[in-house]
Design a protein around this motif. Structure first.
Motif, PDB file in Angstrom:
ATOM      1  N   GLU A  19       0.871  -1.276   0.113  1.00 17.93           N
ATOM      2  CA  GLU A  19       0.174   0.054  -0.075  1.00 17.93           C
ATOM      3  C   GLU A  19       0.722   1.117   0.209  1.00 17.93           C
ATOM      4  O   GLU A  19       0.496   2.133  -0.705  1.00 17.93           O
ATOM      5  CB  GLU A  19      -0.978   0.046   0.968  1.00 17.93           C
ATOM      6  CG  GLU A  19      -2.374  -0.780   0.925  1.00 17.93           C
ATOM      7  CD  GLU A  19      -3.241  -0.705   2.203  1.00 17.93           C
ATOM      8  OE1 GLU A  19      -2.958   0.456   2.868  1.00 17.93           O
ATOM      9  OE2 GLU A  19      -4.066  -1.411   2.271  1.00 17.93           O
ATOM     10  N   GLU A  20       2.064   1.087   0.856  1.00 13.87           N
ATOM     11  CA  GLU A  20       2.853   2.441   0.719  1.00 13.87           C
ATOM     12  C   GLU A  20       3.674   2.557  -0.451  1.00 13.87           C
ATOM     13  O   GLU A  20       3.744   3.778  -0.890  1.00 13.87           O
ATOM     14  CB  GLU A  20       3.936   2.004   1.669  1.00 13.87           C
ATOM     15  CG  GLU A  20       3.105   2.216   3.437  1.00 13.87           C
ATOM     16  CD  GLU A  20       2.870   3.763   3.652  1.00 13.87           C
ATOM     17  OE1 GLU A  20       3.444   4.729   3.189  1.00 13.87           O
ATOM     18  OE2 GLU A  20       1.804   3.540   4.609  1.00 13.87           O
ATOM     19  N   GLU A  21       3.762   1.510  -1.055  1.00 12.70           N
ATOM     20  CA  GLU A  21       4.706   1.686  -2.493  1.00 12.70           C
ATOM     21  C   GLU A  21       3.349   2.346  -3.404  1.00 12.70           C
ATOM     22  O   GLU A  21       4.185   3.169  -4.281  1.00 12.70           O
ATOM     23  CB  GLU A  21       5.097   0.360  -2.962  1.00 12.70           C
ATOM     24  CG  GLU A  21       5.786   0.302  -4.263  1.00 12.70           C
ATOM     25  CD  GLU A  21       6.223  -1.151  -4.701  1.00 12.70           C
ATOM     26  OE1 GLU A  21       6.514  -1.083  -6.003  1.00 12.70           O
ATOM     27  OE2 GLU A  21       5.899  -2.025  -4.079  1.00 12.70           O
ATOM     28  N   ILE A  22       2.378   1.846  -3.501  1.00 10.45           N
ATOM     29  CA  ILE A  22       1.278   2.483  -4.445  1.00 10.45           C
ATOM     30  C   ILE A  22       1.198   3.974  -4.016  1.00 10.45           C
ATOM     31  O   ILE A  22       0.993   4.839  -4.914  1.00 10.45           O
ATOM     32  CB  ILE A  22       0.139   1.513  -4.159  1.00 10.45           C
ATOM     33  CG1 ILE A  22       0.021   0.339  -4.753  1.00 10.45           C
ATOM     34  CG2 ILE A  22      -1.171   2.245  -4.983  1.00 10.45           C
ATOM     35  CD1 ILE A  22      -1.219  -0.516  -4.360  1.00 10.45           C
ATOM     36  N   ALA A  23       1.008   4.222  -2.618  1.00 11.70           N
ATOM     37  CA  ALA A  23       0.721   5.533  -2.495  1.00 11.70           C
ATOM     38  C   ALA A  23       1.879   6.583  -2.746  1.00 11.70           C
ATOM     39  O   ALA A  23       1.858   7.468  -3.419  1.00 11.70           O
ATOM     40  CB  ALA A  23       0.604   5.577  -0.866  1.00 11.70           C
ATOM     41  N   TYR A  24       3.085   6.042  -2.481  1.00  7.61           N
ATOM     42  CA  TYR A  24       4.432   6.949  -3.073  1.00  7.61           C
ATOM     43  C   TYR A  24       4.366   6.934  -4.639  1.00  7.61           C
ATOM     44  O   TYR A  24       4.444   8.195  -5.035  1.00  7.61           O
ATOM     45  CB  TYR A  24       5.659   6.001  -2.703  1.00  7.61           C
ATOM     46  CG  TYR A  24       6.954   6.584  -3.008  1.00  7.61           C
ATOM     47  CD1 TYR A  24       7.478   7.862  -2.430  1.00  7.61           C
ATOM     48  CD2 TYR A  24       7.469   6.034  -4.290  1.00  7.61           C
ATOM     49  CE1 TYR A  24       8.587   8.394  -3.296  1.00  7.61           C
ATOM     50  CE2 TYR A  24       8.665   6.725  -4.826  1.00  7.61           C
ATOM     51  CZ  TYR A  24       9.242   7.868  -4.018  1.00  7.61           C
ATOM     52  OH  TYR A  24      10.497   8.266  -4.497  1.00  7.61           O
ATOM     53  N   ASN A  25       4.097   5.980  -5.425  1.00  6.71           N
ATOM     54  CA  ASN A  25       4.319   6.250  -6.776  1.00  6.71           C
ATOM     55  C   ASN A  25       3.088   7.075  -7.271  1.00  6.71           C
ATOM     56  O   ASN A  25       3.218   7.932  -8.247  1.00  6.71           O
ATOM     57  CB  ASN A  25       4.122   4.730  -7.527  1.00  6.71           C
ATOM     58  CG  ASN A  25       5.438   4.053  -7.505  1.00  6.71           C
ATOM     59  OD1 ASN A  25       6.281   4.317  -8.357  1.00  6.71           O
ATOM     60  ND2 ASN A  25       5.697   3.183  -6.531  1.00  6.71           N
ATOM     61  N   ALA A  26       1.739   6.668  -6.685  1.00  3.79           N
ATOM     62  CA  ALA A  26       0.582   7.690  -7.049  1.00  3.79           C
ATOM     63  C   ALA A  26       1.007   9.268  -7.012  1.00  3.79           C
ATOM     64  O   ALA A  26       0.610  10.095  -7.926  1.00  3.79           O
ATOM     65  CB  ALA A  26      -0.742   7.215  -6.275  1.00  3.79           C
ATOM     66  N   ARG A  27       1.520   9.534  -5.808  1.00  3.00           N
ATOM     67  CA  ARG A  27       1.788  10.716  -5.535  1.00  3.00           C
ATOM     68  C   ARG A  27       3.067  11.457  -6.258  1.00  3.00           C
ATOM     69  O   ARG A  27       2.986  12.413  -6.898  1.00  3.00           O
ATOM     70  CB  ARG A  27       2.318  10.869  -4.059  1.00  3.00           C
ATOM     71  CG  ARG A  27       2.592  12.555  -3.481  1.00  3.00           C
ATOM     72  CD  ARG A  27       1.402  13.429  -4.128  1.00  3.00           C
ATOM     73  NE  ARG A  27      -0.043  13.235  -3.603  1.00  3.00           N
ATOM     74  CZ  ARG A  27      -0.852  13.531  -4.543  1.00  3.00           C
ATOM     75  NH1 ARG A  27      -0.438  14.274  -5.714  1.00  3.00           N
ATOM     76  NH2 ARG A  27      -2.170  13.353  -4.152  1.00  3.00           N
ATOM     77  N   LEU A  28       4.020  10.474  -6.646  1.00  2.00           N
ATOM     78  CA  LEU A  28       5.323  10.940  -7.363  1.00  2.00           C
ATOM     79  C   LEU A  28       4.914  11.152  -8.769  1.00  2.00           C
ATOM     80  O   LEU A  28       5.306  12.338  -9.401  1.00  2.00           O
ATOM     81  CB  LEU A  28       6.251   9.859  -7.413  1.00  2.00           C
ATOM     82  CG  LEU A  28       7.786  10.071  -7.975  1.00  2.00           C
ATOM     83  CD1 LEU A  28       8.421  11.322  -7.294  1.00  2.00           C
ATOM     84  CD2 LEU A  28       8.379   8.928  -7.811  1.00  2.00           C
ATOM     85  N   GLN A  29       3.976  10.457  -9.389  1.00  2.00           N
ATOM     86  CA  GLN A  29       3.450  10.517 -10.675  1.00  2.00           C
ATOM     87  C   GLN A  29       2.398  11.591 -11.069  1.00  2.00           C
ATOM     88  O   GLN A  29       2.262  11.858 -12.136  1.00  2.00           O
ATOM     89  CB  GLN A  29       3.228   9.086 -11.062  1.00  2.00           C
ATOM     90  CG  GLN A  29       4.158   8.227 -11.320  1.00  2.00           C
ATOM     91  CD  GLN A  29       3.756   6.610 -11.454  1.00  2.00           C
ATOM     92  OE1 GLN A  29       2.657   6.652 -11.829  1.00  2.00           O
ATOM     93  NE2 GLN A  29       4.586   5.525 -11.094  1.00  2.00           N
ATOM     94  N   ASN A  30       1.739  12.131  -9.958  1.00  2.00           N
ATOM     95  CA  ASN A  30       0.717  12.826 -10.070  1.00  2.00           C
ATOM     96  C   ASN A  30       0.916  14.136  -9.198  1.00  2.00           C
ATOM     97  O   ASN A  30       0.068  14.547  -8.282  1.00  2.00           O
ATOM     98  CB  ASN A  30      -0.663  12.255 -10.125  1.00  2.00           C
ATOM     99  CG  ASN A  30      -0.851  11.403 -10.977  1.00  2.00           C
ATOM    100  OD1 ASN A  30      -1.092  11.558 -12.101  1.00  2.00           O
ATOM    101  ND2 ASN A  30      -0.444  10.000 -10.512  1.00  2.00           N
ATOM    102  N   PRO A  31       2.113  14.817  -9.095  1.00  2.00           N
ATOM    103  CA  PRO A  31       2.225  15.829  -8.079  1.00  2.00           C
ATOM    104  C   PRO A  31       1.090  17.076  -8.322  1.00  2.00           C
ATOM    105  O   PRO A  31       0.866  17.522  -9.207  1.00  2.00           O
ATOM    106  CB  PRO A  31       3.581  16.508  -8.726  1.00  2.00           C
ATOM    107  CG  PRO A  31       3.750  16.287  -9.921  1.00  2.00           C
ATOM    108  CD  PRO A  31       3.197  14.835 -10.224  1.00  2.00           C
ATOM    109  N   GLY A  32       0.646  17.408  -7.123  1.00  2.00           N
ATOM    110  CA  GLY A  32      -0.220  18.411  -6.995  1.00  2.00           C
ATOM    111  C   GLY A  32      -1.821  18.028  -7.370  1.00  2.00           C
ATOM    112  O   GLY A  32      -2.584  18.922  -7.310  1.00  2.00           O
ATOM    113  N   VAL A  33      -1.943  16.913  -7.775  1.00  7.32           N
ATOM    114  CA  VAL A  33      -3.140  16.351  -8.407  1.00  7.32           C
ATOM    115  C   VAL A  33      -3.988  15.881  -7.358  1.00  7.32           C
ATOM    116  O   VAL A  33      -3.623  14.943  -6.398  1.00  7.32           O
ATOM    117  CB  VAL A  33      -3.137  15.463  -9.666  1.00  7.32           C
ATOM    118  CG1 VAL A  33      -4.441  15.024  -9.876  1.00  7.32           C
ATOM    119  CG2 VAL A  33      -2.186  16.088 -10.645  1.00  7.32           C
ATOM    120  N   VAL A  34      -5.329  16.316  -6.898  1.00  6.85           N
ATOM    121  CA  VAL A  34      -6.395  15.689  -6.135  1.00  6.85           C
ATOM    122  C   VAL A  34      -7.585  15.643  -6.796  1.00  6.85           C
ATOM    123  O   VAL A  34      -8.089  16.618  -7.217  1.00  6.85           O
ATOM    124  CB  VAL A  34      -6.428  16.605  -4.829  1.00  6.85           C
ATOM    125  CG1 VAL A  34      -7.526  15.938  -3.893  1.00  6.85           C
ATOM    126  CG2 VAL A  34      -5.198  16.826  -4.225  1.00  6.85           C
TER     127      VAL A  34
END
Length: 206
Positions: A45-60
């Protein structure tokens, strides 16, 4: 405001659908640093969260979403049930802050593929205010060879196998952690009896 995001996480996807541990208050927990085998669920889960944020900076993404999930397994022979993969993935996506809640996913397409050299999942999220979807199912002009499935060894109708003399043999069940087939006598049960754990994995949990 952004209404699209894509997340790619390399490695064989794992499922935590059959895994549950509870604390002394009866609340479900997901161990992270116990040093045991089951820590891998929280790490994933942490790996997914890290990649999601890294690949989509500032996106919510705050609106209702359409999700297209493509899962690439290393092998077609042994892998988790694809429809159970979504829980781990969307929990990680929610943890990243890319979405507010996984309840935003109102439409979901899941596709299963195989890539021995680069197992991964690719997730695309589309805001419904800007995107819609349509699909069609049509008959092939030239039929392909079907991909056949056999019932798992722990199904009730396969619990007992008869030998040539008509006597019952010991049934085999699949361990919910390591995935190995073992005799039912050599297992313990978890998750209200729904999950079987072999003695070897049971020792590693404690």
């Amino acid at each position: 405001m952004e209404n699209y995001a894509k997340v790619v996480v390399k490695g064989s996807p794992i499922s935590k659908s059959n895994f549950k541990l509870f604390n002394t208050h009866g609340r479900a927990i997901l161990p992270f640093n116990s040093g045991k085998y089951h820590d891998r669920y929280a790490h994933y889960e942490e790996e997914i969260a890290y990649n999601a944020r890294l690949q989509n900076p500032g996106v919510v993404l705050t609106e209702a979403l359409i999700a297209v999930l493509k899962v690439y397994y290393k092998s077609s022979k042994r892998h988790p049930d694809t429809n159970n993969i979504t829980k781990s993935i969307f929990d990680g996506i929610e943890k990243s802050g890319l979405i507010i809640n996984d309840a935003q996913i109102r439409r979901l397409i899941i596709e299963e593929y195989y890539d021995g050299k680069n197992p991964r999942f690719e997730l695309e999220l589309f805001g419904e205010s800007s995107y819609t979807m349509k699909y069609e199912i049509y008959r092939r002009e030239v039929p392909e060879k079907p991909i056949e499935y056999q019932p798992p060894s722990n199904k009730k109708n396969n619990m007992l196998k008869k030998n040539t003399s008509g006597e019952a043999k010991s049934s085999l069940v699949r361990c919910g952690i390591c995935g190995k087939d073992v005799s039912e006598e050599a297992t313990a049960t978890a998750n209200g009896g729904k999950m079987k754990i072999c003695k070897s994995c049971l020792k590693n949990l404690f």
